[in-house]
Design an enzyme around this catalytic site. Structure first.
Site, PDB file in Angstrom:
ATOM      1  N   GLY A  74       6.496   1.589   3.146  1.00  0.00           N
ATOM      2  CA  GLY A  74       7.266   2.037   1.982  1.00  0.00           C
ATOM      3  C   GLY A  74       8.389   1.039   1.795  1.00  0.00           C
ATOM      4  O   GLY A  74       8.921   0.548   2.791  1.00  0.00           O
ATOM      5  N   TYR A 114      -1.045   6.540   0.751  1.00  0.00           N
ATOM      6  CA  TYR A 114      -1.768   5.627  -0.133  1.00  0.00           C
ATOM      7  C   TYR A 114      -2.876   4.928   0.629  1.00  0.00           C
ATOM      8  O   TYR A 114      -2.779   4.725   1.837  1.00  0.00           O
ATOM      9  CB  TYR A 114      -0.846   4.631  -0.839  1.00  0.00           C
ATOM     10  CG  TYR A 114      -0.174   3.599   0.037  1.00  0.00           C
ATOM     11  CD1 TYR A 114       1.011   3.888   0.694  1.00  0.00           C
ATOM     12  CD2 TYR A 114      -0.713   2.318   0.183  1.00  0.00           C
ATOM     13  CE1 TYR A 114       1.642   2.931   1.472  1.00  0.00           C
ATOM     14  CE2 TYR A 114      -0.083   1.355   0.952  1.00  0.00           C
ATOM     15  CZ  TYR A 114       1.105   1.677   1.593  1.00  0.00           C
ATOM     16  OH  TYR A 114       1.737   0.734   2.365  1.00  0.00           O
ATOM     17  N   TRP A 147      -1.291   9.235  -3.258  1.00  0.00           N
ATOM     18  CA  TRP A 147      -1.130  10.689  -3.281  1.00  0.00           C
ATOM     19  C   TRP A 147       0.294  10.959  -2.791  1.00  0.00           C
ATOM     20  O   TRP A 147       0.535  11.012  -1.584  1.00  0.00           O
ATOM     21  CB  TRP A 147      -2.129  11.367  -2.360  1.00  0.00           C
ATOM     22  CG  TRP A 147      -3.566  11.217  -2.766  1.00  0.00           C
ATOM     23  CD1 TRP A 147      -4.303  12.116  -3.496  1.00  0.00           C
ATOM     24  CD2 TRP A 147      -4.456  10.137  -2.453  1.00  0.00           C
ATOM     25  NE1 TRP A 147      -5.586  11.636  -3.663  1.00  0.00           N
ATOM     26  CE2 TRP A 147      -5.701  10.425  -3.037  1.00  0.00           C
ATOM     27  CE3 TRP A 147      -4.312   8.932  -1.745  1.00  0.00           C
ATOM     28  CZ2 TRP A 147      -6.799   9.579  -2.930  1.00  0.00           C
ATOM     29  CZ3 TRP A 147      -5.389   8.081  -1.643  1.00  0.00           C
ATOM     30  CH2 TRP A 147      -6.622   8.403  -2.232  1.00  0.00           C
ATOM     31  N   ARG A 148       1.218  11.018  -3.714  1.00  0.00           N
ATOM     32  CA  ARG A 148       2.620  11.159  -3.294  1.00  0.00           C
ATOM     33  C   ARG A 148       3.399  12.118  -4.174  1.00  0.00           C
ATOM     34  O   ARG A 148       4.586  12.336  -3.945  1.00  0.00           O
ATOM     35  CB  ARG A 148       3.295   9.784  -3.285  1.00  0.00           C
ATOM     36  CG  ARG A 148       3.537   9.217  -4.664  1.00  0.00           C
ATOM     37  CD  ARG A 148       3.921   7.758  -4.695  1.00  0.00           C
ATOM     38  NE  ARG A 148       5.104   7.409  -3.943  1.00  0.00           N
ATOM     39  CZ  ARG A 148       5.666   6.197  -3.981  1.00  0.00           C
ATOM     40  NH1 ARG A 148       5.147   5.251  -4.753  1.00  0.00           N
ATOM     41  NH2 ARG A 148       6.729   5.920  -3.264  1.00  0.00           N
ATOM     42  N   ARG A 208       8.666   0.169 -10.940  1.00  0.00           N
ATOM     43  CA  ARG A 208       7.303   0.704 -10.805  1.00  0.00           C
ATOM     44  C   ARG A 208       7.048   1.687 -11.936  1.00  0.00           C
ATOM     45  O   ARG A 208       7.206   2.903 -11.764  1.00  0.00           O
ATOM     46  CB  ARG A 208       7.129   1.430  -9.462  1.00  0.00           C
ATOM     47  CG  ARG A 208       7.200   0.549  -8.241  1.00  0.00           C
ATOM     48  CD  ARG A 208       5.986  -0.374  -8.103  1.00  0.00           C
ATOM     49  NE  ARG A 208       6.069  -1.174  -6.888  1.00  0.00           N
ATOM     50  CZ  ARG A 208       6.767  -2.298  -6.754  1.00  0.00           C
ATOM     51  NH1 ARG A 208       7.443  -2.779  -7.782  1.00  0.00           N
ATOM     52  NH2 ARG A 208       6.783  -2.948  -5.624  1.00  0.00           N
ATOM     53  N   GLY A 215       9.402  -9.182  -1.048  1.00  0.00           N
ATOM     54  CA  GLY A 215      10.745  -8.849  -1.527  1.00  0.00           C
ATOM     55  C   GLY A 215      11.507  -7.976  -0.531  1.00  0.00           C
ATOM     56  O   GLY A 215      12.703  -8.183  -0.297  1.00  0.00           O
ATOM     57  N   ASP A 216      10.830  -7.010   0.072  1.00  0.00           N
ATOM     58  CA  ASP A 216      11.484  -6.094   1.028  1.00  0.00           C
ATOM     59  C   ASP A 216      12.017  -6.867   2.243  1.00  0.00           C
ATOM     60  O   ASP A 216      13.127  -6.613   2.727  1.00  0.00           O
ATOM     61  CB  ASP A 216      10.506  -5.033   1.548  1.00  0.00           C
ATOM     62  CG  ASP A 216       9.831  -4.254   0.428  1.00  0.00           C
ATOM     63  OD1 ASP A 216      10.403  -4.187  -0.679  1.00  0.00           O
ATOM     64  OD2 ASP A 216       8.728  -3.729   0.672  1.00  0.00           O
TER      65      ASP A 216
HETATM   66  P1  ADP Z   1       8.618  -9.217  -4.735  1.00  0.00           P
HETATM   67  O1  ADP Z   1       7.687  -9.161  -3.574  1.00  0.00           O
HETATM   68  O2  ADP Z   1       9.668  -8.145  -4.656  1.00  0.00           O
HETATM   69  O3  ADP Z   1       7.959  -9.308  -6.062  1.00  0.00           O
HETATM   70  P2  ADP Z   1       9.139 -12.051  -4.950  1.00  0.00           P
HETATM   71  O4  ADP Z   1       7.712 -12.285  -5.275  1.00  0.00           O
HETATM   72  O5  ADP Z   1      10.114 -12.537  -5.957  1.00  0.00           O
HETATM   73  O6  ADP Z   1       9.485 -10.543  -4.571  1.00  0.00           O
HETATM   74  O7  ADP Z   1       9.417 -12.770  -3.571  1.00  0.00           O
HETATM   75  C1  ADP Z   1      10.516 -12.517  -2.746  1.00  0.00           C
HETATM   76  C2  ADP Z   1      10.816 -13.748  -1.922  1.00  0.00           C
HETATM   77  O8  ADP Z   1       9.672 -14.057  -1.119  1.00  0.00           O
HETATM   78  C3  ADP Z   1      11.082 -15.009  -2.741  1.00  0.00           C
HETATM   79  O9  ADP Z   1      12.437 -15.121  -3.111  1.00  0.00           O
HETATM   80  C4  ADP Z   1      10.659 -16.089  -1.781  1.00  0.00           C
HETATM   81  O10 ADP Z   1      11.706 -16.351  -0.863  1.00  0.00           O
HETATM   82  C5  ADP Z   1       9.506 -15.460  -1.023  1.00  0.00           C
HETATM   83  N1  ADP Z   1       8.210 -15.804  -1.645  1.00  0.00           N
HETATM   84  C6  ADP Z   1       7.419 -15.013  -2.396  1.00  0.00           C
HETATM   85  N2  ADP Z   1       6.294 -15.658  -2.787  1.00  0.00           N
HETATM   86  C7  ADP Z   1       6.386 -16.907  -2.258  1.00  0.00           C
HETATM   87  C8  ADP Z   1       5.544 -18.075  -2.268  1.00  0.00           C
HETATM   88  N3  ADP Z   1       4.369 -18.092  -2.916  1.00  0.00           N
HETATM   89  N4  ADP Z   1       5.981 -19.173  -1.601  1.00  0.00           N
HETATM   90  C9  ADP Z   1       7.159 -19.177  -0.933  1.00  0.00           C
HETATM   91  N5  ADP Z   1       7.982 -18.116  -0.874  1.00  0.00           N
HETATM   92  C10 ADP Z   1       7.624 -16.998  -1.531  1.00  0.00           C
END
Ligand code: ADP
Length: 307
Positions: free
Chosen positions: A29, A88, A102-103, A167, A257-258
């Site tokens: 999560g 999930y 299912w949440r 989301r 992102g997390d």
């Molecule tokens: P989310 O998963 O929340 O959509 P992002 O895709 O923006 O977040 O990615 C979060 C962080 O993960 C980025 O700021 C970067 O540091 C790293 N990251 C994500 N995708 C890549 C990638 N293809 N190559 C290098 N770093 C990545």
């Protein structure tokens, strides 16, 4: 010692495990993922607590045991007789992952039934961490209660850190989502949005537009993530970009992102250096996306580990 309380929903995850109709159960999560990585990255003296609600059934017991075994404080997790945890399943079709949830009836949706419980959990905490999913799962009245508690927490000197994690499927419509996110932003000290999501739902033409929108809403520090592209930081005094190191072998971007948020926060709370915090966040995310699954082993990036 730093105390962080992450607020949100943990779910049971059923992931394909090598054969048709064979699945492995785990727990994940968005806010739990961030808390889990924070626990890995911060010093033992720091406390990371998870605030949610679970049921009293066997699966809820297992989830609590998992959160506890991860080293997260579980004292403020409510147990409800009337519901269980959300679930999930991940399906793999020709290598593409899709998710079924299912949440709708989960105990976590009722975690703000008793706002006093959150007030107690936040007593003496330095940081409250939440996401747009935390907002999305709550009934309207409970979401308003959450924001009231956060307002008071800030008045008492606490910092609110928020990942909008948009989301739309969890909301009645896009406007309800964007309105709630901007309401929460008005109570936020550090916001950690992802540009792709923001561009899609707020029509931001550029990361700069995302940063300006949140700064105008009253956020102190905005950190706009953008996949492999530059991270944009905007503060009252300046704005600048940080380039994440390239990752050649991207395997699974779940929790990018997390985990970035955890790496960023652990470093920022340690020394207050935003550029270094972005590098630390990107360094953790880079390790996560080269492995499969949301919760994987990572090494702290230099400058991030406390004492
Ligand atoms: P989310 O998963 O929340 O959509 P992002 O895709 O923006 O977040 O990615 C979060 C962080 O993960 C980025 O700021 C970067 O540091 C790293 N990251 C994500 N995708 C890549 C990638 N293809 N190559 C290098 N770093 C990545």
């Amino acid at each position: 010692m730093t105390r962080i309380v992450a607020i949100g929903e943990a779910m049971v995850e059923l992931a394909p495990a090598g054969g048709p109709d064979i699945y492995r159960a785990g727990f994940a999560g968005d806010t739990l993922n961030t808390a889990w990585y924070l626990r890995k990255l911060m010093s033992a003296a720091d406390q990371i607590a998870y605030f949610t609600a679970v049921g009293r059934d066997a699966m809820s017991d297992r989830m609590l045991a998992f959160i506890d075994a991860a080293g997260l404080a579980t004292d403020h997790i409510a147990r409800r007789d009337d519901s269980s945890v959300g679930l999930y399943m991940i399906s793999l079709t020709n290598g593409e992952r899709s998710f079924t949830y299912w949440r709708g009836q989960s105990a976590a949706r009722r975690m703000l039934d008793d706002a006093a419980a959150l007030r107690t959990a936040l007593q003496g905490a330095d940081v409250a961490y939440l996401s747009g999913i935390t907002l999305a799962i709550l009934p309207d009245t409970d979401r308003a209660r959450l924001l009231d508690v956060l307002r008071d927490f800030r008045t008492g000197g606490g910092k609110v850190v928020f990942d909008p994690n948009l989301r739309p499927r969890l909301w009645p419509d896009a406007k309800a989502m964007t309105d709630a996110v901007m309401q929460a932003a008005a109570l936020t000290d550090i916001v950690l949005p992802s540009f792709e999501d923001e561009a899609g739902w707020f029509d931001d033409p550029t990361p700069e537009a995302t940063a300006t929108r949140y700064r105008d809403a009253g956020v102190d520090i905005v950190v706009v993530k953008n996949g492999p592209s530059q991270i944009l930081v905007a503060t009252p005094d300046r704005s600048f970009t940080v380039a994440p190191s390239p990752v050649a072998d991207v395997r699974d971007t779940t929790a990018a992102g997390d985990s970035f948020n955890a790496g960023f926060l652990a470093s920022y709370l340690n020394d207050g250096d935003l550029a270094r915090a972005c590098m630390a966040g990107a360094g953790i995310a880079a390790q996560v996306i080269q492995q499969s699954g949301a919760l994987v082993e990572v090494q702290a990036v230099s400058g991030q580990q406390r004492g």
